[in-house]
Design a protein around this motif. Structure first.
Motif, mmCIF file in Angstrom:
data_model
loop_
_atom_site.group_PDB
_atom_site.id
_atom_site.type_symbol
_atom_site.label_atom_id
_atom_site.label_comp_id
_atom_site.label_asym_id
_atom_site.label_seq_id
_atom_site.Cartn_x
_atom_site.Cartn_y
_atom_site.Cartn_z
ATOM 1 N N MET A 7 -2.345 -8.345 3.427
ATOM 2 C CA MET A 7 -1.030 -8.552 3.997
ATOM 3 C C MET A 7 -0.020 -8.944 2.903
ATOM 4 N N ARG A 8 -0.468 -9.773 1.975
ATOM 5 C CA ARG A 8 0.417 -10.211 0.888
ATOM 6 C C ARG A 8 0.869 -9.009 0.055
ATOM 7 N N TYR A 9 -0.021 -8.043 -0.099
ATOM 8 C CA TYR A 9 0.289 -6.832 -0.862
ATOM 9 C C TYR A 9 1.457 -6.081 -0.226
ATOM 10 N N ILE A 10 1.436 -5.969 1.087
ATOM 11 C CA ILE A 10 2.491 -5.253 1.801
ATOM 12 C C ILE A 10 3.818 -6.012 1.736
ATOM 13 N N VAL A 11 3.751 -7.333 1.761
ATOM 14 C CA VAL A 11 4.965 -8.142 1.717
ATOM 15 C C VAL A 11 5.756 -7.874 0.434
ATOM 16 N N ASN A 12 5.061 -7.664 -0.671
ATOM 17 C CA ASN A 12 5.738 -7.398 -1.940
ATOM 18 C C ASN A 12 6.493 -6.072 -1.922
ATOM 19 N N TYR A 13 6.050 -5.156 -1.089
ATOM 20 C CA TYR A 13 6.658 -3.828 -1.030
ATOM 21 C C TYR A 13 7.435 -3.589 0.265
ATOM 22 N N VAL A 14 7.790 -4.635 0.977
ATOM 23 C CA VAL A 14 8.421 -4.478 2.290
ATOM 24 C C VAL A 14 9.738 -3.710 2.200
ATOM 25 N N TRP A 15 10.541 -3.976 1.172
ATOM 26 C CA TRP A 15 11.816 -3.273 1.053
ATOM 27 C C TRP A 15 11.609 -1.808 0.714
ATOM 28 N N ALA A 16 10.624 -1.515 -0.114
ATOM 29 C CA ALA A 16 10.329 -0.122 -0.451
ATOM 30 C C ALA A 16 9.803 0.626 0.771
ATOM 31 N N ILE A 17 8.958 -0.014 1.559
ATOM 32 C CA ILE A 17 8.431 0.610 2.774
ATOM 33 C C ILE A 17 9.557 0.849 3.774
ATOM 34 N N PHE A 18 10.407 -0.143 3.941
ATOM 35 C CA PHE A 18 11.551 -0.018 4.848
ATOM 36 C C PHE A 18 12.458 1.135 4.404
ATOM 37 N N TRP A 19 12.759 1.207 3.123
ATOM 38 C CA TRP A 19 13.609 2.276 2.590
ATOM 39 C C TRP A 19 12.949 3.637 2.763
ATOM 40 N N ALA A 20 11.643 3.720 2.536
ATOM 41 C CA ALA A 20 10.926 4.992 2.693
ATOM 42 C C ALA A 20 10.983 5.466 4.143
ATOM 43 N N LEU A 21 10.867 4.548 5.085
ATOM 44 C CA LEU A 21 10.959 4.927 6.500
ATOM 45 C C LEU A 21 12.356 5.440 6.841
ATOM 46 N N ILE A 22 13.379 4.750 6.340
ATOM 47 C CA ILE A 22 14.755 5.213 6.572
ATOM 48 C C ILE A 22 14.954 6.595 5.964
ATOM 49 N N MET A 23 14.481 6.789 4.745
ATOM 50 C CA MET A 23 14.601 8.088 4.077
ATOM 51 C C MET A 23 13.929 9.186 4.890
ATOM 52 N N PHE A 24 12.706 8.908 5.338
ATOM 53 C CA PHE A 24 11.942 9.915 6.061
ATOM 54 C C PHE A 24 12.656 10.319 7.347
ATOM 55 N N VAL A 25 13.150 9.332 8.075
ATOM 56 C CA VAL A 25 13.862 9.627 9.327
ATOM 57 C C VAL A 25 15.120 10.445 9.048
ATOM 58 N N LEU A 26 15.888 10.038 8.041
ATOM 59 C CA LEU A 26 17.116 10.774 7.720
ATOM 60 C C LEU A 26 16.831 12.196 7.247
ATOM 61 N N LEU B 165 12.814 0.135 -6.021
ATOM 62 C CA LEU B 165 12.206 -0.838 -5.100
ATOM 63 C C LEU B 165 10.691 -0.922 -5.297
ATOM 64 N N LEU B 166 10.043 0.194 -5.572
ATOM 65 C CA LEU B 166 8.596 0.162 -5.838
ATOM 66 C C LEU B 166 8.298 -0.577 -7.142
ATOM 67 N N TYR B 167 9.092 -0.346 -8.166
ATOM 68 C CA TYR B 167 8.900 -1.093 -9.417
ATOM 69 C C TYR B 167 9.164 -2.579 -9.208
ATOM 70 N N TRP B 168 10.180 -2.902 -8.446
ATOM 71 C CA TRP B 168 10.491 -4.299 -8.165
ATOM 72 C C TRP B 168 9.324 -4.973 -7.427
ATOM 73 N N GLY B 169 8.772 -4.294 -6.417
ATOM 74 C CA GLY B 169 7.615 -4.824 -5.698
ATOM 75 C C GLY B 169 6.425 -5.026 -6.620
ATOM 76 N N SER B 170 6.230 -4.104 -7.532
ATOM 77 C CA SER B 170 5.130 -4.214 -8.483
ATOM 78 C C SER B 170 5.321 -5.402 -9.422
ATOM 79 N N ILE B 171 6.550 -5.624 -9.856
ATOM 80 C CA ILE B 171 6.833 -6.762 -10.735
ATOM 81 C C ILE B 171 6.567 -8.074 -10.001
ATOM 82 N N ILE B 172 7.001 -8.157 -8.753
ATOM 83 C CA ILE B 172 6.772 -9.371 -7.969
ATOM 84 C C ILE B 172 5.286 -9.586 -7.723
#
Length: 125
Positions: A1-20, A51-58
């Motif tokens: 779960m902690r792994y996903i939390v670091n990438y939450v913004w990237a996942i959120f953005w990917a979902l928005i991108m996919f829908v659009l 966002l993926l790089y940022w999640g990886s850094i965190i």
């Protein structure tokens, strides 16, 4: 779960991108100029890559290997670029799949990767 939390913004953005990207083109809006869609592809994939790089850094607390991180993010984002184009081809009757869209996606991915290479500094302690 902690792994996903670091990438939450990237996942959120990917979902928005996919829908659009699979929405009918008449619902997305009128492009402002010719080639606007390529600029949109480039920009959205730039943001996703950053966002993926940022999640990886965190996640790594700035201790990750730069080149392994680059490899992982490049693979993930290029695969996502092909998935979005495949979704446009098979799931959206009003959208076209285009190799130039994938090229624009890869340019955005490259821009984000270039920024990461320039600005990421690994902590040494």
């Amino acid at each position: 779960m902690r792994y996903i939390v670091n990438y939450v913004w990237a996942i959120f953005w990917a979902l928005i991108m996919f829908v659009l990207m699979i929405m009918p083109s008449n619902e997305v809006g009128i492009p402002l100029f010719e080639g606007f869609d390529k600029l949109a592809h480039c920009g959205t994939f730039f943001v996703l890559t950053v966002l993926l790089y940022w999640g990886s850094i965190i996640k790594s607390k700035r201790r990750a290997s730069k080149w392994i991180t680059i490899f992982k993010v490049l693979i993930a984002t290029v695969i996502f670029a092909f998935i979005t184009e495949g979704a446009q081809l098979y799931f959206s009757p009003t959208r076209m799949s285009d190799w130039w869209d994938i090229f624009a996606d890869v340019v955005g991915i490259g821009m984000g990767t270039f920024a990461y290479i320039l600005y990421y500094q690994k902590k040494d302690f």
